[in-house]
Structures are given as structure tokens and as C-alpha cells.
Scaffold this active site. Structure first.
Site, PDB file in Angstrom:
ATOM      1  N   ASP A  10       0.851  -1.192   0.000  1.00 14.28           N
ATOM      2  CA  ASP A  10       0.000   0.000   0.000  1.00 14.28           C
ATOM      3  C   ASP A  10       0.886   1.241   0.000  1.00 14.28           C
ATOM      4  OD1 ASP A  10      -2.877   1.024   0.527  1.00 14.28           O
ATOM      5  OD2 ASP A  10      -1.677   2.084   2.014  1.00 14.28           O
ATOM      6  N   ASN A  18      -3.019  12.647  -3.839  1.00 15.38           N
ATOM      7  CA  ASN A  18      -4.191  12.921  -4.681  1.00 15.38           C
ATOM      8  C   ASN A  18      -4.809  14.273  -4.344  1.00 15.38           C
ATOM      9  OD1 ASN A  18      -4.565  10.934  -6.583  1.00 15.38           O
ATOM     10  ND2 ASN A  18      -5.832   9.646  -5.288  1.00 15.38           N
ATOM     11  N   HIS A  23      -5.642  13.957  -9.238  1.00 17.84           N
ATOM     12  CA  HIS A  23      -5.719  12.536  -9.578  1.00 17.84           C
ATOM     13  C   HIS A  23      -4.806  12.128 -10.732  1.00 17.84           C
ATOM     14  CE1 HIS A  23      -8.850  11.488  -6.724  1.00 17.84           C
ATOM     15  NE2 HIS A  23      -9.341  12.691  -6.956  1.00 17.84           N
ATOM     16  N   GLU A  53      -5.000   1.991  -3.934  1.00 16.93           N
ATOM     17  CA  GLU A  53      -3.550   2.154  -4.020  1.00 16.93           C
ATOM     18  C   GLU A  53      -2.824   0.929  -3.475  1.00 16.93           C
ATOM     19  OE1 GLU A  53      -4.605   3.982  -0.026  1.00 16.93           O
ATOM     20  OE2 GLU A  53      -5.497   4.038  -1.999  1.00 16.93           O
TER      21      GLU A  53
END
Length: 135
Positions: A10, A18, A23, A53
Site C-alpha cells: 500500500d 491525490n 488525480h 492504491e
């Protein structure tokens, strides 16, 4: 009949990237992280995006020590990479959780769940680290 390991990976603080950069930058970070993971595993290993993610990696025929080495290699490669996105130069880190077949479980759903639990342990311990599921 062969052992294998599951890595749940992760991107640390991904939402912050973000929110701060947008994005499109987040998408570029995802691509760069995926490329780093693929560069640091073997052709027989399987890499896939698991969630927003998160990436899941199946390391074929690996024991605990080999899996830990692979996970640390991935983590360090990403940590040392300078990601250029448009006019930004960014550094990201990842947290990784590890579970093993058949030691931890013999069913893939449980293995993924256990790797995910180890991932959350890595997050709780400060991120940018690898943790192994401990029954």
C-alpha cells in the site's frame, strides 16, 4: 504442493498526494510504483492492483526469508525512487504485509486477509516497513 508468499503493498499517504496534486499525479504515482514492483520480482511472480492504491504480489515458491528479501527490495526501490510527474518531483514510500502458504493458511482468501492484517500492522508501526503476519 509448493510454498508461496503473498505481499499486500500500500502506498503510504496516497490520499495526500491525490488531494494536493490531483488525480492525474496520483495515477502517475500508481504507474511508477507498479513498475518498481514489477522490476523487483521474478517473471514467475504475479503482480496485480488490488484496490485503490494497493497491489498484491504472489511470490511463487518462496519461503519466509526469500519473501522478506523480495519485500524489502521492493520497499527500498520505491523509497529511493524520485518520481517525476509533470513539474513535480515526488518521493513515496510503501508499507507491505506478508503471509505464507501453507504456514499461515491454505486458502487464498485467508492468505490475502492475513497479508492485509500484516500491512495494517506496518502502517500502525510507522509505515515504510514490512511486517509478517503472526498467528
Amino acid at each position: 504442493n509448493y510454498p508461496f508468499s503473498v505481499l499486500m503493498t500500500d502506498i503510504d499517504y496516497f490520499k495526500t498526494y491525490n488531494d494536493r496534486y490531483g488525480h492525474l499525479v496520483g495515477d502517475a504515482i500508481l504507474k511508477e510504483v507498479c513498475a518498481s514492483i514489477k522490476e523487483n520480482v521474478r517473471q514467475i511472480d504475479i503482480v496485480g492492483r488490488y484496490g485503490g492504491e494497493e497491489f498484491c504480489v504472489i511470490l511463487a515458491e518462496t519461503d519466509k526469508e526469500q519473501a522478506l528479501q523480495a519485500a524489502q527490495r521492493i520497499r527500498q526501490a520505491i523509497e529511493s525512487k524520485l518520481i517525476r510527474v509533470y513539474d513535480e518531483y515526488l518521493k513515496v514510500t510503501v508499507s507491505i504485509g506478508l503471509s505464507m502458504f501453507p504456514k499461515h493458511a491454505k486458502d487464498i482468501e485467508k492468505l490475502i486477509d492475513y497479508a492485509d492484517r500484516a500491512l495494517y500492522q506496518a502502517k500502525e508501526e510507522g509505515r515504510n516497513r514490512v511486517c509478517v503476519y503472526d498467528k
